[in-house]
Design an enzyme around this catalytic site. Sequence first.
Site, PDB file in Angstrom:
ATOM      1  N   TYR A 197     129.762  74.973  73.927  1.00 60.02           N
ATOM      2  CA  TYR A 197     129.138  75.579  72.735  1.00 60.02           C
ATOM      3  C   TYR A 197     127.400  75.712  72.487  1.00 60.02           C
ATOM      4  O   TYR A 197     126.313  76.329  72.958  1.00 60.02           O
ATOM      5  CB  TYR A 197     129.401  73.735  71.891  1.00 60.02           C
ATOM      6  CG  TYR A 197     128.316  72.915  72.771  1.00 60.02           C
ATOM      7  CD1 TYR A 197     126.894  72.951  73.336  1.00 60.02           C
ATOM      8  CD2 TYR A 197     128.528  71.631  73.265  1.00 60.02           C
ATOM      9  CE1 TYR A 197     126.534  72.328  73.970  1.00 60.02           C
ATOM     10  CE2 TYR A 197     127.918  70.422  73.835  1.00 60.02           C
ATOM     11  CZ  TYR A 197     126.646  70.935  74.135  1.00 60.02           C
ATOM     12  OH  TYR A 197     125.883  70.499  75.398  1.00 60.02           O
ATOM     13  N   SER A 238     120.445  69.565  78.890  1.00 59.88           N
ATOM     14  CA  SER A 238     121.810  70.089  79.196  1.00 59.88           C
ATOM     15  C   SER A 238     122.776  68.754  78.974  1.00 59.88           C
ATOM     16  O   SER A 238     123.368  67.787  78.281  1.00 59.88           O
ATOM     17  CB  SER A 238     121.816  69.645  80.622  1.00 59.88           C
ATOM     18  OG  SER A 238     122.495  68.971  81.323  1.00 59.88           O
ATOM     19  N   LYS A 239     123.970  69.654  78.172  1.00 58.64           N
ATOM     20  CA  LYS A 239     125.017  68.980  77.910  1.00 58.64           C
ATOM     21  C   LYS A 239     125.777  67.539  78.418  1.00 58.64           C
ATOM     22  O   LYS A 239     126.642  66.633  79.060  1.00 58.64           O
ATOM     23  CB  LYS A 239     126.324  69.887  78.250  1.00 58.64           C
ATOM     24  CG  LYS A 239     127.819  68.916  77.676  1.00 58.64           C
ATOM     25  CD  LYS A 239     128.784  69.665  77.092  1.00 58.64           C
ATOM     26  CE  LYS A 239     129.975  69.019  76.258  1.00 58.64           C
ATOM     27  NZ  LYS A 239     131.001  69.742  75.623  1.00 58.64           N
ATOM     28  N   ARG A 240     125.172  68.350  80.364  1.00 58.81           N
ATOM     29  CA  ARG A 240     125.992  67.378  81.445  1.00 58.81           C
ATOM     30  C   ARG A 240     124.866  66.428  81.424  1.00 58.81           C
ATOM     31  O   ARG A 240     125.504  64.987  81.595  1.00 58.81           O
ATOM     32  CB  ARG A 240     125.204  68.123  82.538  1.00 58.81           C
ATOM     33  CG  ARG A 240     126.053  67.969  83.774  1.00 58.81           C
ATOM     34  CD  ARG A 240     126.978  68.484  84.767  1.00 58.81           C
ATOM     35  NE  ARG A 240     126.236  69.864  85.150  1.00 58.81           N
ATOM     36  CZ  ARG A 240     125.105  69.908  86.461  1.00 58.81           C
ATOM     37  NH1 ARG A 240     124.327  68.720  86.853  1.00 58.81           N
ATOM     38  NH2 ARG A 240     124.236  70.356  86.441  1.00 58.81           N
ATOM     39  N   GLY A 246     124.538  64.609  76.851  1.00 57.14           N
ATOM     40  CA  GLY A 246     125.613  64.625  76.022  1.00 57.14           C
ATOM     41  C   GLY A 246     126.049  65.846  74.852  1.00 57.14           C
ATOM     42  O   GLY A 246     125.347  66.301  74.960  1.00 57.14           O
TER      43      GLY A 246
END
Length: 498
Positions: free
Chosen positions: A16, A247-249, A252
Site C-alpha cells: 500500500y 514498517s507494516k510488519r 501494522g
Amino acid sequence: MSDEVRVRFAPSPTGYLHIGGARTAIYNWLFAKKHNGKFILRIEDTDKERSTEDSIKGIIDGLTWLGLDWDEGPYFQSAHIEEHKQAAQKLIELGWAYKCFCTKEELDAKREQAKKEKRPFKYDKTCRNLTPEEIAEKEKAGLPYCIRFKVPEEDGVISFDDVVYGKIERRFKDIEDFVIVRSDGSPLYLLSNAVDDIRDKITHVIRGQDGLANTPKQLLIYKALGAKIPVFAHMPLTLDLKKRKISKRTHGEVVSVQFYREHGFIPWALVNFLVLLGWHGPDDKEIYSLEELIEAFSLEGIGRANSIFNYRPGDPKFFTDPKALSINAHYLRNLPIEEIASYVKQEFLREGLWNPAYEGEKRKWFLETLDLIRTRYHTLKDFVNLGRAYFSDEYPFDPKAVKKNILKHPELAKWLPELAEKLEELEQFTLENTEEVIRNFAEEKQIKAGIIINGIRTVVTGQSVGPGLFDVLVAIGKDRVVKRLKATPSLFEQKDLQ
Ligand code: GLU
C-alpha cells in the site's frame, strides 16, 4: 524550457501507500509547486513478482486522496525495458560495459574463497578484458552472459553533493564492476531507474535514504551516457520510539495512508503532519496552509537526523502519533464549516446517519451543530461516535460517564423525568429559558446545579464532556431532550452500564 524543474515520485507497487512514501511524494510535489515545475508519477513495476494491480490502485487512490496531483504520468517502468537494455548496449559500445560469461558456480566458488581468506568479495574482472574473438566464440557457443559496468581503474573517486547529506564520495576501487543486465536479459533496477530519470529529464531526485547506496553507481552510468546529472536529495528515515524503521510488519496499518483515511483524517492535515516528519520551516510553525507551505518549503529544510514517528502501540487514546491527531483536530476546529460539513457528510453516508434535510431545511441547524461540537474533536469519526446523539436517537453511552454522573445519584431517576415535564412546558426552548428552568429546579430540590447538569448531559448525549449544556440542549431540541430525560430510569436497568 530547458531549466524547468522536473521531479518524480517513483514508488514500487509492492504494497500500500506507506506514510514514508507519501512523505517523499509530498516533498517532490511541493518542490515542483514551489518552482513552477512538473511533478511526475512513475510506477516502478519491473519487479513483476512483487508488483500488484491492487498496489498500483492503492498508490493512485492514496495520492489522489491526499490531493497530490501530478502533471505527468503515471508512467510505468515496465513499458521501457527495451530502452533500459538498449542503454546497456550503448554502454558496451561506448566501452563502459562488458559482457561477463562467468557462471554462477564460478562466482560462488570465488565468493567462498574470499570468505575463507576473510576478505570482502569483489568481482575479479575476469571478463573485463576478453578479446573480441573470445567474446564472439563464447557467444557462438550460446553461453549466457550478464552485462557489467566498467568502473574506472584509476585512483579516482566519484563524488556528489547531496542536498541533505552533503558531500558523498566513493573511491572507484571500492566499487566492483557491477551488473547492469542479468544473464536472463533483465536490466537491473539501478540501471532502469537511472535511464528513466534521464529520459524523464528529472532535474532533482528527491528520495528515501535507501537510494543513497545506489547513487554513486548511478552517477557512473549518467556520466558514461553523457547525461546531465540531477541534484540529489536523500531523505532520512522515519523511526519509531524504539528506533525501528517504521514498517507494516512491525507497526501494522498505522503506517499506511489508507489507515488515516479510514480513521477520519482530513487529507490536508495528514499532509501537514507528514511534511513535518523530517522537514522544518524557517520558524517553528506547525500549521501550514498550502500557500504557506509552498512559500516556506525548501530542500535545505530537510534535516539529516532521522525523524520520529511517535506511536505507542496499544494506547487506545492515541491510535497514532498524538501530533498527527492534534494537527487533525486543529483543522477540524478551523476549516470553514461548509468544508467540514462535506467531510462529515461522507462519514454519515457510510454510517447510515445522513439525512438529505441537512442540505435542505435543516442546513442551518446542521452547520451550527457541527460548529458547536467540533471544538473537542480529533477526527471525523468523532462526529459519528461522540456526536451521534445530535443526529440519531440511538447513541452510545460512555459507561464511565453513566457511572459517575447518573448511577451515583439514584435520585436522578426520579428528578430528571420531573425536570423533563418542566422543560416540556417551555414555549421557547432557548439558552436562557432552559438555564432558568434547570437552575430553579436544582434550587427547589436543594441539590448542586452541577449534579443536575452533568446528569442531563450524560442522559442526552451519552458523554461526560462537551460544549456548554444549554447550547447542547438547544441543539438537540426540546422534543428529543424531553424524551431522553423521561427515559432516565432505563439507564439504571441496563446491565452493560452497571
Ligand atoms: N522505486 C523506489 C522505491 O519505491 C524509488 C527509488 C527512487 O526514488 O529512485 O523505493
